[in-house]
Design a protein around this motif. Sequence first.
Motif, PDB file in Angstrom:
ATOM      1  N   MET A 280       0.429  -1.130   0.589  1.00  0.00           N
ATOM      2  CA  MET A 280      -0.302  -0.317   0.084  1.00  0.00           C
ATOM      3  C   MET A 280       0.910   1.376  -0.314  1.00  0.00           C
ATOM      4  SD  MET A 280      -2.778   0.998   2.801  1.00  0.00           S
ATOM      5  CE  MET A 280      -2.261   1.388   3.960  1.00  0.00           C
ATOM      6  N   LEU A 281       1.738   1.092   0.958  1.00  0.00           N
ATOM      7  CA  LEU A 281       3.081   2.542   0.819  1.00  0.00           C
ATOM      8  C   LEU A 281       3.648   2.152  -0.034  1.00  0.00           C
ATOM      9  CD1 LEU A 281       2.377   3.033   5.014  1.00  0.00           C
ATOM     10  CD2 LEU A 281       0.621   3.560   3.248  1.00  0.00           C
ATOM     11  N   VAL A 282       3.727   2.620  -1.004  1.00  0.00           N
ATOM     12  CA  VAL A 282       5.137   2.576  -2.969  1.00  0.00           C
ATOM     13  C   VAL A 282       5.334   3.726  -2.830  1.00  0.00           C
ATOM     14  CG1 VAL A 282       4.014   0.582  -3.333  1.00  0.00           C
ATOM     15  CG2 VAL A 282       3.125   2.873  -3.988  1.00  0.00           C
ATOM     16  N   PRO A 283       6.797   3.505  -3.005  1.00  0.00           N
ATOM     17  CA  PRO A 283       7.304   4.420  -3.030  1.00  0.00           C
ATOM     18  C   PRO A 283       6.839   5.660  -4.370  1.00  0.00           C
ATOM     19  CG  PRO A 283       8.861   2.820  -2.769  1.00  0.00           C
ATOM     20  CD  PRO A 283       7.452   2.015  -3.230  1.00  0.00           C
ATOM     21  N   ARG A 284       6.729   6.972  -3.934  1.00  0.00           N
ATOM     22  CA  ARG A 284       6.178   7.589  -5.470  1.00  0.00           C
ATOM     23  C   ARG A 284       6.352   8.111  -6.395  1.00  0.00           C
ATOM     24  NH1 ARG A 284       6.103  11.943  -2.623  1.00  0.00           N
ATOM     25  NH2 ARG A 284       6.843  11.374  -0.902  1.00  0.00           N
ATOM     26  N   ASP A 285       8.184   7.870  -6.154  1.00  0.00           N
ATOM     27  CA  ASP A 285       9.092   8.337  -7.010  1.00  0.00           C
ATOM     28  C   ASP A 285      10.028   7.918  -6.483  1.00  0.00           C
ATOM     29  OD1 ASP A 285      10.596  10.396  -5.270  1.00  0.00           O
ATOM     30  OD2 ASP A 285       9.247  11.211  -5.575  1.00  0.00           O
ATOM     31  N   GLN A 286      11.526   8.437  -7.265  1.00  0.00           N
ATOM     32  CA  GLN A 286      13.377   7.427  -6.891  1.00  0.00           C
ATOM     33  C   GLN A 286      14.084   7.815  -6.108  1.00  0.00           C
ATOM     34  OE1 GLN A 286      11.794   9.536  -9.543  1.00  0.00           O
ATOM     35  NE2 GLN A 286      14.317  11.348 -10.507  1.00  0.00           N
ATOM     36  N   TYR A 287      13.297   8.920  -5.605  1.00  0.00           N
ATOM     37  CA  TYR A 287      13.829   9.622  -3.986  1.00  0.00           C
ATOM     38  C   TYR A 287      13.447   8.582  -3.138  1.00  0.00           C
ATOM     39  CZ  TYR A 287      14.714  13.035  -7.709  1.00  0.00           C
ATOM     40  OH  TYR A 287      15.058  14.017  -8.437  1.00  0.00           O
ATOM     41  N   HIS A 288      12.302   7.847  -2.884  1.00  0.00           N
ATOM     42  CA  HIS A 288      11.833   7.117  -2.161  1.00  0.00           C
ATOM     43  C   HIS A 288      12.050   5.546  -2.453  1.00  0.00           C
ATOM     44  CE1 HIS A 288      10.226  11.217  -2.706  1.00  0.00           C
ATOM     45  NE2 HIS A 288       9.747  11.072  -0.927  1.00  0.00           N
ATOM     46  N   HIS A 289      11.846   4.954  -0.810  1.00  0.00           N
ATOM     47  CA  HIS A 289      12.140   3.350  -0.532  1.00  0.00           C
ATOM     48  C   HIS A 289      12.138   3.020   1.013  1.00  0.00           C
ATOM     49  CE1 HIS A 289      12.669  -0.425  -1.348  1.00  0.00           C
ATOM     50  NE2 HIS A 289      14.043  -0.857  -0.137  1.00  0.00           N
ATOM     51  N   TYR A 290      10.845   2.995   1.016  1.00  0.00           N
ATOM     52  CA  TYR A 290      10.394   2.999   1.931  1.00  0.00           C
ATOM     53  C   TYR A 290      10.847   1.105   2.304  1.00  0.00           C
ATOM     54  CZ  TYR A 290       8.157   6.764   1.396  1.00  0.00           C
ATOM     55  OH  TYR A 290       7.630   7.868   1.165  1.00  0.00           O
ATOM     56  N   GLU A 291      11.278   0.840   3.381  1.00  0.00           N
ATOM     57  CA  GLU A 291      11.331  -0.533   4.222  1.00  0.00           C
ATOM     58  C   GLU A 291      10.354  -0.589   5.288  1.00  0.00           C
ATOM     59  OE1 GLU A 291      15.505  -1.769   4.960  1.00  0.00           O
ATOM     60  OE2 GLU A 291      16.499  -1.647   3.035  1.00  0.00           O
ATOM     61  N   ILE A 292       9.900  -1.519   5.466  1.00  0.00           N
ATOM     62  CA  ILE A 292       8.980  -2.119   6.625  1.00  0.00           C
ATOM     63  C   ILE A 292       8.546  -2.989   7.087  1.00  0.00           C
ATOM     64  CG2 ILE A 292       6.403  -2.053   7.233  1.00  0.00           C
ATOM     65  CD1 ILE A 292       5.663   0.182   4.644  1.00  0.00           C
ATOM     66  N   ASP A 293       8.880  -3.749   8.067  1.00  0.00           N
ATOM     67  CA  ASP A 293       9.554  -4.988   8.788  1.00  0.00           C
ATOM     68  C   ASP A 293       7.967  -4.779   9.683  1.00  0.00           C
ATOM     69  OD1 ASP A 293       9.757  -6.869   9.422  1.00  0.00           O
ATOM     70  OD2 ASP A 293      11.736  -5.256  11.298  1.00  0.00           O
ATOM     71  N   HIS A 294       7.745  -5.479  10.820  1.00  0.00           N
ATOM     72  CA  HIS A 294       6.834  -5.876  11.321  1.00  0.00           C
ATOM     73  C   HIS A 294       7.136  -6.261  12.715  1.00  0.00           C
ATOM     74  CE1 HIS A 294       7.387  -9.880  10.105  1.00  0.00           C
ATOM     75  NE2 HIS A 294       6.449 -10.159  11.627  1.00  0.00           N
ATOM     76  N   ILE A 295       6.436  -5.901  13.456  1.00  0.00           N
ATOM     77  CA  ILE A 295       6.426  -6.380  14.584  1.00  0.00           C
ATOM     78  C   ILE A 295       4.817  -6.667  15.434  1.00  0.00           C
ATOM     79  CG2 ILE A 295       7.075  -5.758  17.452  1.00  0.00           C
ATOM     80  CD1 ILE A 295       9.404  -4.170  16.555  1.00  0.00           C
ATOM     81  N   THR A 296       4.436  -7.772  15.365  1.00  0.00           N
ATOM     82  CA  THR A 296       3.654  -8.043  16.179  1.00  0.00           C
ATOM     83  C   THR A 296       3.131  -7.698  17.650  1.00  0.00           C
ATOM     84  OG1 THR A 296       3.301 -10.213  14.901  1.00  0.00           O
ATOM     85  CG2 THR A 296       1.549  -9.698  16.083  1.00  0.00           C
TER      86      THR A 296
END
Length: 573
Positions: A280-296
């Motif tokens: 859902m929270l995908v990068p919007r352009d080449q400047y952004h890269h989101y690494e999303i982990d999880h902690i339950t």
Amino acid sequence: MTHSDRPLVAYFSMEIALHPKMPTYSGGLGILAGDTLRAAADLGVAMIGVTLLQRQGYFAQSLDSSGWQYENPMPWEIGQYCSELPVQVDVEIENRPIHVRAWKYEIQSCRGNRLPVILLDTDIAGNSDWDRRLTDQLYGGDQHYRLCQEIILGLGGVRILRALGHQDITRFHMNEGHAALLGLELLDESAQAAGRSQFNSQDVQNVRHSCNFTTHTPVPAGHDRFPLDLVQHTLARSDIFENHEVFCCEGELNMTYLALNLSHYVNGVARKHGEVSRKMLVPRDQYHHYEIDHITNGVHLETWAAPALASLFDHYLPGWREDNSSLRSALSIPGEDIWKAHQAAKQKLIDQVNASSGTGFDINTFTLGFARRATAYKRANLLFHDPARLKNLARQVRNIQVVFAGKAHPHDEQGKHLIQEIFQQKDSMLPEVKVVYLENYDWELARLLTSGVDVWLNTPLPPLEASGTSGMKAALNGVPSLSVLDGWWIEGCVEGVTGWAIDHVGESYHNDQERLAHDANCLYETLENSVIPLFYQQRDAWLKIMAHAIALNASYFNTQRMVQQYVLKAYYD
């Protein structure tokens, strides 16, 4: 671990459940925040909480004779629980200073540790009447009111911490995007420390290193977004929009993307939610890269264990408060003792139900519980998809009791109609199915419900359940879940061992209505063929499920484990 050998963490949350008599929370997000801080205190983590005072609380819910919800303020005695601190700061909104003061609440842990929580308040002489009400109501008002509150939380929160002498904070934890404007204050601090009047990319990197962000929902309404003209008018500064890379998202200020852009560690709140968030929270352009982990997520076990269950654990598993994982040995507790403790908790709930509604609930009747925020995607009415089938099911297997509770947001008309629909089912379901909808779902009622029902029902539309913690509270009290496979239940469900799944594995659906029909059918089949016959006819097998819910789920899905993961992954990397 000692306070001297690790950095301090500032935990920012718009709502925090600190005490049953302090209405500074609306539901799951605030309850989780409070449980997180209680666990941090237990573990001796050097943390400080920051939130708004919420003088009028969220709201007190009342239902009229038709089941329609009405909202009333919930004023509370601040001085009875909090002490005023001798500091004030100013926050600029619309080019005027708003004075902000601080109150302190102290969390006391089972080990004697104390953890401070700072509550921000604008009800001060010198502020205008409108400004004084900015810390009155949780999630109240319009977009402008909400933005002003988030400015006070983010900018004011950091300034209050500095005024209190907390210069050494090295991690700022944003519990949801409401607090993301703390990043603006940190950017300004970084620039000023370098002798600059405006922040630059180096300041952005500095701030990212000190922040982490937990996102809690894939539902669009849970992500605050503000038009840029409103933001510019309210913040009264245009320099932030020169950095589109950080502050602008599709022509608006999106607090979730702001938090993403200013955090070095980002996590969802269950394994599945991490996957959903990455899509859902995908990068919007080449400047952004989101690494999303999880902690339950987890729950604070000492807070949510019913007195009878806590006494049981004290007898058989001493030290469970200090070491939550020791509950894995719950399988050694005699089943009849678990049953007696559960019956004591159930009797308290039955007494409350009958006193408030006169419904005539009985302790020996199978009782389902459902208590969530009343909103469409949680599908509280799934159980009544086919009322005739439900009545016939109950007639065949013996009677059923169902307890509902939950508030709809004041602006959620669909959620209010959902409550009314369930409320109006009561008479038509008699005598086979007794139904009650309890008013004003809060911390204390949640403790009664999650410990007093026989099975916890959860029916969200996947994949919209980020985590859910009510079923974790139930498991702690030996109450198994009957739930859609979403959120934490994907990790916690061992079919027929810790509870049951409402799921057709491998099924595909053309639309939500088709999914609704499939899920309702699965719910009825599972109740009829697996759950209710086991409850009434195979007591020994039922007691094993209760013990496994405690041993497998409560021993893991707790905030002690959760906070330890934050320490390792987010705070002290």
